[in-house]
Design a protein around this motif. Structure first.
Motif, mmCIF file in Angstrom:
data_model
loop_
_atom_site.group_PDB
_atom_site.id
_atom_site.type_symbol
_atom_site.label_atom_id
_atom_site.label_comp_id
_atom_site.label_asym_id
_atom_site.label_seq_id
_atom_site.Cartn_x
_atom_site.Cartn_y
_atom_site.Cartn_z
ATOM 1 N N THR A 264 45.000 34.276 39.664
ATOM 2 C CA THR A 264 44.663 35.404 40.542
ATOM 3 C C THR A 264 43.301 35.273 41.212
ATOM 4 O OG1 THR A 264 43.573 36.729 38.817
ATOM 5 C CG2 THR A 264 45.978 36.898 38.991
ATOM 6 N N GLY A 265 42.468 34.364 40.702
ATOM 7 C CA GLY A 265 41.125 34.234 41.244
ATOM 8 C C GLY A 265 40.113 35.126 40.567
ATOM 9 N N TYR A 304 45.592 39.231 44.116
ATOM 10 C CA TYR A 304 45.022 37.893 44.171
ATOM 11 C C TYR A 304 43.884 37.875 45.188
ATOM 12 C CZ TYR A 304 49.210 36.176 41.747
ATOM 13 O OH TYR A 304 50.200 35.945 40.839
ATOM 14 N N ILE A 308 43.051 31.465 47.285
ATOM 15 C CA ILE A 308 43.229 31.146 45.875
ATOM 16 C C ILE A 308 43.363 29.640 45.646
ATOM 17 C CG2 ILE A 308 45.735 31.425 46.000
ATOM 18 C CD1 ILE A 308 43.498 32.340 43.011
ATOM 19 N N LYS A 312 41.676 27.138 42.735
ATOM 20 C CA LYS A 312 42.464 26.233 41.901
ATOM 21 C C LYS A 312 41.917 24.807 41.961
ATOM 22 C CE LYS A 312 46.781 28.859 42.091
ATOM 23 N NZ LYS A 312 48.176 28.891 42.555
#
Length: 320
Positions: A264-265, A304, A308, A312
């Motif tokens: 989700t960040g 989110y 994003i 990652k």
């Protein structure tokens, strides 16, 4: 006299103690200049005004760790703290001096160190070399990168300021404290040591009991960062087989936070809590939250963050 050397009168409010009378505050007035340390001020008060005042001091150069006390509410080394620096910081010529928190007072600013030393010695603060080295058949070699890793944590002077500032030590008797962890990690990470398994047994459970308040980081007079030693000790958990319940939960919590940020960040509190404590405990806590009107906070739908995929990449996860 040069303007920079002009003296200024300061009022020292000292919290005194003896077993018969208990605590009381006493004031002393003293003229100091910009070079006057708190240890020098206390020495002059004791020799010129009140010989009954008691405090500890030895090296006067921030090496022995004897003169820890609270100055205007902050745990400090008295020898490393200039009186007029504190006056300037708080914009007041009245300064307070108290014995360190957590430690049992003995007399005035002198506190009992026994429990602190017990914690320090629990981590076995010395190197345990191999049999070959002890027999003179081999010698220790330490790579520069290993020495760099150990050097910071070897600088602990056992002053106890971090323990005085630590809330976890006060509420959890199983937590060894920041100073013990700094010293413990110094040997846990030493490749020459031979009792790594035993050290992990001593340190890992305790390392997960730290709340990461960073008070030890703030008050350490040697910039040792005991909280960093605790974080690094936690990394050994994956190598240790006999994990306690606290350590297992800590690992789950760490994994849950990583997965939440990767997905989700940010930290999705509800999902992190569920993975950390499991369904049964989460249901029990949901019932409690419902009764106290706090359930709405657990049901907040997380959104989110934008970009994003970039998060990652930073965390090493694959873009989906």
């Amino acid at each position: 006299m040069s303007e920079n050397l002009q003296e200024q009168e300061v009022i020292f409010k000292i919290k005194r103690f003896n077993p018969e009378k208990g605590f009381w505050w006493q004031e002393y007035k003293l003229k100091v200049d910009r070079f006057t340390q708190f240890t020098e001020a206390l020495r002059r008060i004791k020799s010129e005004q009140d010989p009954t005042l008691s405090y500890r001091a030895s090296c006067h150069m921030a090496v022995c760790g004897s003169c820890g006390m609270k100055i205007n509410g902050e745990p400090r080394l008295a020898c490393k703290t200039l009186v007029l620096d504190v006056v300037k910081k708080y914009n007041s010529n009245i300064v307070t001096i108290e014995p360190m928190d957590y430690f049992r007072p003995i007399k005035d600013l002198i506190v009992d160190w026994d429990e602190f030393y017990d914690r320090m010695f629990k981590v076995k603060p010395r190197l345990y070399p191999s049999k070959e080295v002890l027999e003179g058949k081999a010698e220790h070699r330490l790579k520069p990168e290993d020495q760099k890793e150990l050097w910071k944590f070897a600088q602990c002077i056992w002053c106890g300021l971090c323990v005085s500032a630590c809330p976890s030590v006060r509420i959890d008797p199983e937590f060894l404290g920041p100073a013990a962890h700094a010293k413990g990690y110094r040997f846990l990470a030493d490749p020459r040591d031979t009792i790594t398994e035993e050290r992990m047994k001593i340190l890992i459970d305790s390392s997960w009991r730290c709340t990461y308040c960073y008070q030890c980081f703030n008050v350490c007079p040697r910039d040792i960062e005991p909280v960093t030693a605790i974080k690094k000790t936690r990394s050994f958990t994956k190598l240790y087989k006999e994990k306690s319940e606290v350590a297992e939960r800590g690992e789950k919590h760490t994994e849950a936070i990583f997965e939440s940020i990767l997905k989700t960040g940010k930290i999705a509190e509800a999902a992190v809590y569920l993975k950390t404590y499991g369904i049964l405990q989460s249901l029990v806590d949901l019932i409690y939250m419902s009764k106290t009107g706090k359930l709405k906070y657990a049901l907040v739908q997380e959104r989110y963050v934008q970009n994003i995929d970039e998060i990652k990449k930073i965390m090493g996860g694959e873009s989906k």
